[in-house]
Design a protein around this motif. Structure first.
Motif, mmCIF file in Angstrom:
data_model
loop_
_atom_site.group_PDB
_atom_site.id
_atom_site.type_symbol
_atom_site.label_atom_id
_atom_site.label_comp_id
_atom_site.label_asym_id
_atom_site.label_seq_id
_atom_site.Cartn_x
_atom_site.Cartn_y
_atom_site.Cartn_z
ATOM 1 N N THR A 29 -35.987 -24.948 -3.477
ATOM 2 C CA THR A 29 -34.535 -24.868 -3.459
ATOM 3 C C THR A 29 -33.976 -25.655 -2.300
ATOM 4 N N SER A 30 -32.714 -26.004 -2.415
ATOM 5 C CA SER A 30 -32.032 -26.741 -1.360
ATOM 6 C C SER A 30 -30.689 -26.096 -1.141
ATOM 7 N N GLY A 31 -30.372 -25.757 0.139
ATOM 8 C CA GLY A 31 -29.109 -25.125 0.425
ATOM 9 C C GLY A 31 -28.987 -23.775 -0.250
ATOM 10 N N LYS A 32 -30.111 -23.146 -0.589
ATOM 11 C CA LYS A 32 -30.195 -21.843 -1.219
ATOM 12 C C LYS A 32 -29.677 -21.835 -2.643
ATOM 13 N N GLU A 33 -29.259 -22.963 -3.181
ATOM 14 C CA GLU A 33 -28.777 -23.009 -4.555
ATOM 15 C C GLU A 33 -29.263 -24.298 -5.205
ATOM 16 N N GLY A 34 -29.461 -24.253 -6.515
ATOM 17 C CA GLY A 34 -29.850 -25.444 -7.247
ATOM 18 C C GLY A 34 -31.323 -25.734 -7.099
ATOM 19 N N GLN A 35 -31.795 -26.685 -7.852
ATOM 20 C CA GLN A 35 -33.204 -27.026 -7.838
ATOM 21 C C GLN A 35 -33.376 -28.476 -7.398
ATOM 22 N N GLN A 36 -34.526 -28.752 -6.793
ATOM 23 C CA GLN A 36 -34.871 -30.111 -6.424
ATOM 24 C C GLN A 36 -36.344 -30.307 -6.717
ATOM 25 N N PRO A 37 -36.810 -31.551 -6.793
ATOM 26 C CA PRO A 37 -38.221 -31.782 -7.091
ATOM 27 C C PRO A 37 -39.118 -31.118 -6.053
ATOM 28 N N ARG A 38 -40.321 -30.749 -6.467
ATOM 29 C CA ARG A 38 -41.272 -30.110 -5.563
ATOM 30 C C ARG A 38 -41.573 -31.039 -4.385
ATOM 31 N N LEU A 39 -41.660 -30.443 -3.199
ATOM 32 C CA LEU A 39 -41.898 -31.227 -1.999
ATOM 33 C C LEU A 39 -43.319 -31.761 -1.960
ATOM 34 N N ARG A 40 -43.481 -32.945 -1.332
ATOM 35 C CA ARG A 40 -44.819 -33.469 -1.074
ATOM 36 C C ARG A 40 -45.561 -32.515 -0.141
ATOM 37 N N ALA A 41 -46.878 -32.628 -0.124
ATOM 38 C CA ALA A 41 -47.694 -31.705 0.672
ATOM 39 C C ALA A 41 -47.326 -31.784 2.153
ATOM 40 N N ASP A 42 -47.103 -32.997 2.684
ATOM 41 C CA ASP A 42 -46.787 -33.114 4.104
ATOM 42 C C ASP A 42 -45.407 -32.540 4.411
ATOM 43 N N ALA A 43 -44.462 -32.743 3.502
ATOM 44 C CA ALA A 43 -43.129 -32.198 3.701
ATOM 45 C C ALA A 43 -43.162 -30.673 3.630
ATOM 46 N N LEU A 44 -43.966 -30.132 2.724
ATOM 47 C CA LEU A 44 -44.092 -28.679 2.615
ATOM 48 C C LEU A 44 -44.713 -28.093 3.876
ATOM 49 N N ARG A 45 -45.721 -28.784 4.420
ATOM 50 C CA ARG A 45 -46.330 -28.304 5.667
ATOM 51 C C ARG A 45 -45.315 -28.302 6.797
ATOM 52 N N ASN A 46 -44.493 -29.348 6.874
ATOM 53 C CA ASN A 46 -43.452 -29.390 7.902
ATOM 54 C C ASN A 46 -42.482 -28.235 7.748
ATOM 55 N N ARG A 47 -42.080 -27.978 6.501
ATOM 56 C CA ARG A 47 -41.136 -26.893 6.246
ATOM 57 C C ARG A 47 -41.728 -25.552 6.674
ATOM 58 N N GLU A 48 -42.992 -25.315 6.323
ATOM 59 C CA GLU A 48 -43.635 -24.064 6.688
ATOM 60 C C GLU A 48 -43.769 -23.927 8.198
ATOM 61 N N ARG A 49 -44.071 -25.056 8.879
ATOM 62 C CA ARG A 49 -44.169 -25.018 10.338
ATOM 63 C C ARG A 49 -42.827 -24.685 10.970
ATOM 64 N N ILE A 50 -41.760 -25.240 10.420
ATOM 65 C CA ILE A 50 -40.419 -24.972 10.960
ATOM 66 C C ILE A 50 -40.071 -23.501 10.794
ATOM 67 N N ILE A 51 -40.330 -22.939 9.610
ATOM 68 C CA ILE A 51 -40.017 -21.529 9.367
ATOM 69 C C ILE A 51 -40.838 -20.641 10.302
ATOM 70 N N ALA A 52 -42.121 -20.953 10.456
ATOM 71 C CA ALA A 52 -42.970 -20.155 11.348
ATOM 72 C C ALA A 52 -42.487 -20.252 12.787
ATOM 73 N N ALA A 53 -42.128 -21.454 13.232
ATOM 74 C CA ALA A 53 -41.641 -21.631 14.602
ATOM 75 C C ALA A 53 -40.307 -20.922 14.799
ATOM 76 N N ALA A 54 -39.446 -20.981 13.788
ATOM 77 C CA ALA A 54 -38.155 -20.294 13.880
ATOM 78 C C ALA A 54 -38.352 -18.792 13.969
ATOM 79 N N ARG A 55 -39.283 -18.264 13.184
ATOM 80 C CA ARG A 55 -39.560 -16.825 13.232
ATOM 81 C C ARG A 55 -40.011 -16.425 14.636
ATOM 82 N N GLU A 56 -40.908 -17.209 15.223
ATOM 83 C CA GLU A 56 -41.424 -16.883 16.550
ATOM 84 C C GLU A 56 -40.336 -16.991 17.621
#
Length: 220
Positions: free
Chosen positions: A9-36
């Protein structure tokens, strides 16, 4: 996990193409860092610090999250999803029902679920469908663990999900004073005392009525 679910998802609404593996890893790292960092410094921690902790540039953070509220939205989803995972795993893998409850409660501390309330500021849409679905899944997972412990005769019957979550939240909510930086080392010790008080036979009659999560939402 929430980070994986969120990637579609993008902006919590609508659909977008699935992220590339490297982009997904970046996103997960950002969420984990934000949580911490939000647990450590509060929801207003500079986004620059979150990007630095995640090991990405500011531009990468803003490609994934339009603003602070969107990032908080996905951090909240991540915490709830990961905590539900812990509850489901404990119930599936432990042969003793009360041990499953113990395992879940201590795991919920590691997910810092007590930080959720401060994160859910007035600007966050608490009724967003993603948050409602994550909340329902979490509540169902916790209730399943508690029901198993109750059915086994080990959990006192005057306790509901709301009671458990209030205790976990109060014992894991970040404290504002820097003089309490070593507070975390006491949390698991105090949780164990709390869990001992949940076992049967009950040593006293509790005042009031058992609290559900719906009760907590109405009172808030």
């Amino acid at each position: 996990m929430a980070a994986t679910t969120a990637c579609a998802t993008s902006g919590k609404e609508g659909q977008q193409p699935r992220l590339r593996a490297d982009a997904l890893r970046n996103r997960e790292r950002i969420i984990a860092a934000a949580r911490e960092t939000m647990v450590e410094f509060g929801a207003e921690v500079p986004l620059d610090e979150i990007a630095r902790r995640a090991g990405v540039g500011n531009a990468t953070l803003y490609r994934h999250f339009a603003d602070r509220l969107e990032l908080i939205h996905y951090v909240t989803l991540s915490v709830m999803s990961r905590t539900a995972d812990r509850a489901e795993s404990a119930l599936a893998e432990e042969s003793d029902a009360f041990q499953a409850l113990r395992r879940f409660v201590h795991a919920a501390v590691e997910e810092r679920i007590g930080a959720l309330c401060p994160l859910l500021s007035d600007g966050v849409d608490r009724d967003h469908p993603e948050l409602l679905a994550a909340r329902d899944r979490l509540e169902s997972a916790i209730e399943a663990v508690m029901r198993a412990a109750r059915d086994s005769g080990q959990l006192r019957t005057d306790i509901a999900v709301g009671d458990l979550m209030v205790a976990i939240t109060q014992l894991t909510r970040p404290l504002p004073s820097s003089s309490c930086m070593d507070f975390d080392k006491f949390v698991h010790r105090h949780l164990q005392l709390f869990l001992d008080g949940l076992q049967t036979p009950a040593r006293s009659e509790l005042p009031g009525a058992a609290a559900t999560l719906e009760d907590l939402r109405r009172r808030s």
